[in-house]
Scaffold this active site. Sequence first.
Site, PDB file in Angstrom:
ATOM      1  N   ARG A   1      -8.665 -18.982 116.622  1.00  0.00           N
ATOM      2  CA  ARG A   1      -9.707 -18.099 117.164  1.00  0.00           C
ATOM      3  C   ARG A   1      -9.093 -17.376 118.363  1.00  0.00           C
ATOM      4  NH1 ARG A   1     -14.072 -19.114 121.017  1.00  0.00           N
ATOM      5  NH2 ARG A   1     -15.860 -17.718 120.625  1.00  0.00           N
TER       6      ARG A   1
ATOM      7  N   ASN B   1     -18.346 -13.673 122.232  1.00  0.00           N
ATOM      8  CA  ASN B   1     -18.265 -15.043 122.728  1.00  0.00           C
ATOM      9  C   ASN B   1     -19.427 -15.365 123.672  1.00  0.00           C
ATOM     10  OD1 ASN B   1     -16.639 -17.607 123.286  1.00  0.00           O
ATOM     11  ND2 ASN B   1     -16.926 -16.800 125.354  1.00  0.00           N
ATOM     12  N   GLU B   2     -20.212 -16.390 123.290  1.00  0.00           N
ATOM     13  CA  GLU B   2     -21.244 -16.972 124.165  1.00  0.00           C
ATOM     14  C   GLU B   2     -22.175 -15.934 124.784  1.00  0.00           C
ATOM     15  OE1 GLU B   2     -19.174 -19.460 126.972  1.00  0.00           O
ATOM     16  OE2 GLU B   2     -18.438 -20.823 125.420  1.00  0.00           O
TER      17      GLU B   2
ATOM     18  N   HIS C   1     -20.724 -24.306 120.674  1.00  0.00           N
ATOM     19  CA  HIS C   1     -19.637 -24.713 121.568  1.00  0.00           C
ATOM     20  C   HIS C   1     -20.052 -26.033 122.205  1.00  0.00           C
ATOM     21  CE1 HIS C   1     -17.998 -20.329 122.001  1.00  0.00           C
ATOM     22  NE2 HIS C   1     -18.037 -20.772 120.753  1.00  0.00           N
TER      23      HIS C   1
ATOM     24  N   TYR D   1     -19.720 -28.837 124.523  1.00  0.00           N
ATOM     25  CA  TYR D   1     -19.194 -29.393 125.763  1.00  0.00           C
ATOM     26  C   TYR D   1     -20.196 -30.428 126.279  1.00  0.00           C
ATOM     27  CZ  TYR D   1     -15.701 -25.672 125.557  1.00  0.00           C
ATOM     28  OH  TYR D   1     -14.670 -24.849 125.169  1.00  0.00           O
TER      29      TYR D   1
ATOM     30  N   GLU E   1     -15.863 -24.059 119.770  1.00  0.00           N
ATOM     31  CA  GLU E   1     -15.112 -24.581 120.912  1.00  0.00           C
ATOM     32  C   GLU E   1     -15.587 -25.999 121.185  1.00  0.00           C
ATOM     33  OE1 GLU E   1     -15.379 -22.303 124.508  1.00  0.00           O
ATOM     34  OE2 GLU E   1     -15.059 -20.363 123.525  1.00  0.00           O
TER      35      GLU E   1
ATOM     36  N   TRP F   1     -10.754 -26.067 122.151  1.00  0.00           N
ATOM     37  CA  TRP F   1     -10.467 -25.168 123.267  1.00  0.00           C
ATOM     38  C   TRP F   1      -9.529 -25.900 124.221  1.00  0.00           C
ATOM     39  CZ3 TRP F   1     -11.676 -20.124 124.268  1.00  0.00           C
ATOM     40  CH2 TRP F   1     -11.285 -19.657 125.543  1.00  0.00           C
TER      41      TRP F   1
END
Length: 374
Positions: A86, A160-161, A226, A228, A256, A285
Amino acid sequence: MRKQKQLTKKLMGFLLTLVMICTLIPLAPQTVKAASDGFYISGTSVYDANGNKFVMRGVNIAHAWYTSETDTSIKAAASKGANCVRIVCSNGKQYTKTSASELQHIIDVCKQNKVVCIVEVHDATGSDSTSDLNAAVDYWKEMKSILSANKKYVIVNIANEWYGTWNGSAWASGYKTAIKNMRNAGIHNLLMVDCAGWGQYPDSIKDYGKSVIQADSDNNIMFSIHMYEYAGSDANTVRTNIDNALATGAPLTIGEFGFKHTNGDVDEYTIMQYSQQKGVGYMGWSWKGNGDTWKYLDLANSFDGSSLSDWGNTLFYGDNGIQDMYRIYRFFQQFFRKLLLWKQLFWFKFIRFRFWKLQQYRLQHQRIRWCVLY
């Protein structure tokens, strides 16, 4: 003469044993679908242009900030067994714009190294402004000819995001318009959409994902979370978020994830294990270049990948990691090549047929889905 007869007897016995084994193994239904001119979805699965199911196992590469290291990074990630990368691109709003020639070169390097290229515009990260999302769309419209010429190799992660606030309704509204604009402009690549909340609010997909899917005239959308410290904090959270996203009927990838982040721990082992169980893609990531603040997220200690960090070793060599799956793939690939040699020597059509069926069964059973476009 006696030795020759004994050898012939052994060979015939070996072949008969193989026939019996192949006959006893149940024949799995074929997973190959009709060919297309690019990546496409069917239910919660992604298929390549040859009609083979494709599950992402890759890494993020920060091209926009380390342009001179991109070629080296792609080559290194591919050599470790990644089937996709990516790529962080820029439309020029926050970072130096990724030019058309740069984008084409990145795609060419990915093709040379036999990895699928997933491209994203990073400038809209965390923004709630529709103008920032529209700017990302305008960038892709500018790159339309490149994207269209490489539909077999490129997936477009629109922004992205985008939409940092945890507001699913506004997120969906913005993306429904963005997707229609991209399709109307003639961009027909598979599109990837990050969820709201800096990519960490999967309920935006759960609550509004179906309306985003319905906005696509091509019916070729997949989602990305993503994971996290919020979306991937513990096993229950990981499983719930993956299940809820898949319930929309569209494919999912973990675009990610790390092993920890600013405000807490991440359950990376469950992310990899449950993704493998559910046929969901994942991309760690990131390869390298996270600076001092997030250096712990560097997968490699050098761009050439000669040394991996602890996080990198987990992603590539841990249970359900990239190399774990790649080793299985390579084993069966080499195994069946040897069987094909036997086929060429003895040319038993029945054995050849059963070997092919055995290969299909084994690959499906192990859920090995490496891209076979190359």
